[in-house]
Design a protein around this motif. Structure first.
Motif, PDB file in Angstrom:
ATOM      1  N   VAL A   1      -4.219   0.873  10.218  1.00 45.71           N
ATOM      2  CA  VAL A   1      -3.779   0.189   8.828  1.00 45.71           C
ATOM      3  C   VAL A   1      -4.278  -0.644   8.712  1.00 45.71           C
ATOM      4  CG1 VAL A   1      -1.598   0.177   7.443  1.00 45.71           C
ATOM      5  CG2 VAL A   1      -2.260   1.926   9.578  1.00 45.71           C
ATOM      6  N   ASN A   2      -4.580  -1.444   9.093  1.00 45.98           N
ATOM      7  CA  ASN A   2      -5.390  -2.924   9.430  1.00 45.98           C
ATOM      8  C   ASN A   2      -6.602  -3.044   8.483  1.00 45.98           C
ATOM      9  OD1 ASN A   2      -2.923  -4.706   9.909  1.00 45.98           O
ATOM     10  ND2 ASN A   2      -3.952  -4.303  11.886  1.00 45.98           N
TER      11      ASN A   2
ATOM     12  N   ILE B   1       5.604   8.505  13.223  1.00 48.12           N
ATOM     13  CA  ILE B   1       4.058   7.306  12.183  1.00 48.12           C
ATOM     14  C   ILE B   1       4.871   7.180  11.570  1.00 48.12           C
ATOM     15  CG2 ILE B   1       2.548   7.677  10.396  1.00 48.12           C
ATOM     16  CD1 ILE B   1       1.513  10.295  11.740  1.00 48.12           C
ATOM     17  N   ALA B   2       5.826   7.315  10.932  1.00 48.02           N
ATOM     18  CA  ALA B   2       6.526   6.513  10.396  1.00 48.02           C
ATOM     19  C   ALA B   2       7.753   6.091  10.468  1.00 48.02           C
ATOM     20  CB  ALA B   2       7.740   8.117   9.317  1.00 48.02           C
ATOM     21  N   SER B   3       8.157   5.466  11.299  1.00 46.50           N
ATOM     22  CA  SER B   3       8.714   4.599  12.425  1.00 46.50           C
ATOM     23  C   SER B   3       8.313   3.522  13.203  1.00 46.50           C
ATOM     24  CB  SER B   3       9.102   5.483  13.815  1.00 46.50           C
ATOM     25  OG  SER B   3       8.193   5.825  15.047  1.00 46.50           O
ATOM     26  N   ILE B   4       6.655   4.023  13.003  1.00 49.15           N
ATOM     27  CA  ILE B   4       5.566   2.513  13.474  1.00 49.15           C
ATOM     28  C   ILE B   4       5.070   1.688  12.020  1.00 49.15           C
ATOM     29  CG2 ILE B   4       3.277   2.283  13.731  1.00 49.15           C
ATOM     30  CD1 ILE B   4       3.211   4.914  15.961  1.00 49.15           C
TER      31      ILE B   4
ATOM     32  N   CYS C   1       4.238  -2.245   9.693  1.00 50.17           N
ATOM     33  CA  CYS C   1       2.878  -2.208   8.712  1.00 50.17           C
ATOM     34  C   CYS C   1       4.131  -2.744   7.707  1.00 50.17           C
ATOM     35  CB  CYS C   1       2.631  -1.174   9.136  1.00 50.17           C
ATOM     36  SG  CYS C   1       0.957  -0.479  10.069  1.00 50.17           S
ATOM     37  N   LYS C   2       4.801  -4.017   7.253  1.00 51.31           N
ATOM     38  CA  LYS C   2       5.812  -3.935   6.313  1.00 51.31           C
ATOM     39  C   LYS C   2       4.998  -3.692   5.157  1.00 51.31           C
ATOM     40  CE  LYS C   2       8.576  -5.359   9.646  1.00 51.31           C
ATOM     41  NZ  LYS C   2       9.762  -4.400   9.508  1.00 51.31           N
TER      42      LYS C   2
ATOM     43  N   ILE D   1       0.769  -1.072   0.579  1.00 48.63           N
ATOM     44  CA  ILE D   1       0.185   0.024   0.149  1.00 48.63           C
ATOM     45  C   ILE D   1       0.727   1.011  -0.034  1.00 48.63           C
ATOM     46  CG2 ILE D   1      -2.206   0.774   1.305  1.00 48.63           C
ATOM     47  CD1 ILE D   1      -2.566  -1.525   2.570  1.00 48.63           C
ATOM     48  N   LYS D   2       0.851   2.249  -1.161  1.00 45.09           N
ATOM     49  CA  LYS D   2       1.518   3.126  -1.174  1.00 45.09           C
ATOM     50  C   LYS D   2       1.002   4.816  -0.223  1.00 45.09           C
ATOM     51  CE  LYS D   2       2.651   2.039  -5.663  1.00 45.09           C
ATOM     52  NZ  LYS D   2       2.609   2.162  -7.361  1.00 45.09           N
TER      53      LYS D   2
END
Length: 250
Positions: A112-113, A17-20, A25-26, A2-3
């Motif tokens: 995200v999920n 957020i970027a680190s999470i 969220c691979k 997902i972009k």
């Protein structure tokens, strides 16, 4: 994959957020970040993401202004916001995902999920976001998105006569004469709908005061609605109800 992009004016929030996303969220790929609504609009137009992490309050326009810049939205949004009662109420009314600051890792991953799972379900995201923008502009949220077995239904709150609890579900009774079963409990709608118009008369009943036809004192008291239904009223709620209905009729 997902972009995704992150649009937030707080650099610490962007980094967090970027680190999470990177760690938990691979299957999400970050394409870029922006620090204002204006920059965010250009970022979305240039990168064409499928998911936008979007702050509400930013310089040079809000997250809602960014959303309004895209009449046809082919991306999902997870709002990231500090507590703002009216904005959160409008977001909840429209069934759009949001995360409150300070950001909780588990909540963000769950959001995200949810987006990932919904990608394979037919939906009209444009209608959800259109409803959100309408609610924000109206001054008081008036259109409610409710999940049904077929998808999502959008109701004008003035068309709701009453809502009745059915264990962890709720029945919506509408002025058109139909009823809709929703997989959420009554308490959620009591907290969401305007208490000036909607009243919890009984553990099982939330009523729209605009549709009250009469109050009957006999047999412990009951409320007759304009759809012909007769509903019990809790003993502890009678005085509150009488005061509310008196104010409502002025």
């Amino acid at each position: 994959m997902i972009k995704a992009v992150i649009i937030d004016d707080e650099s610490d929030a962007v980094e967090f957020i970027a680190s999470i996303v990177e760690e938990y969220c691979k299957d999400v790929e970050l394409l870029g970040t922006a620090n204002s609504a204006k920059e965010g609009i250009e970022l979305v137009r240039g990168k064409k993401p499928e998911l936008v992490f979007l702050d509400v309050e930013m310089p040079h326009g809000t997250g809602f202004d960014l959303l309004d810049a895209f009449p046809e939205k082919d991306f999902d949004v997870i709002f990231i916001t500090a507590y703002n009662h009216y904005a959160i109420q409008a977001i909840k009314f429209s069934a759009v995902d949001y995360i409150l600051k300070p950001i909780n890792i588990e909540e963000l991953v769950a959001a995200v999920n949810k987006v990932k799972e919904s990608r394979f379900v037919p939906k009209d995201r444009n209608l959800n976001y259109k409803t959100l923008l309408q609610n924000l502009k109206s001054g008081s949220p008036s259109k409610l998105a409710i999940p049904t077995s077929e998808g999502m239904e959008f109701l004008n709150t003035r068309d709701i006569i009453r809502i009745e609890a059915d264990r962890s579900y709720s029945w919506f009774y509408l002025k058109q004469g139909n009823k809709i079963l929703v997989s959420r409990n009554l308490k959620e709608y009591q907290e969401l709908l305007d208490e000036r118009y909607f009243f919890r008369a009984h553990n099982s009943h939330l009523i729209n005061l605009d549709y009250v036809k009469k109050y009957v004192r006999q047999y412990g008291g009951s409320i007759v609605m304009e759809d012909g239904s007769s509903l019990p009223i809790s003993r502890t709620k009678k005085d509150i109800f009488m005061k509310k209905i008196a104010q409502f009729s002025k």
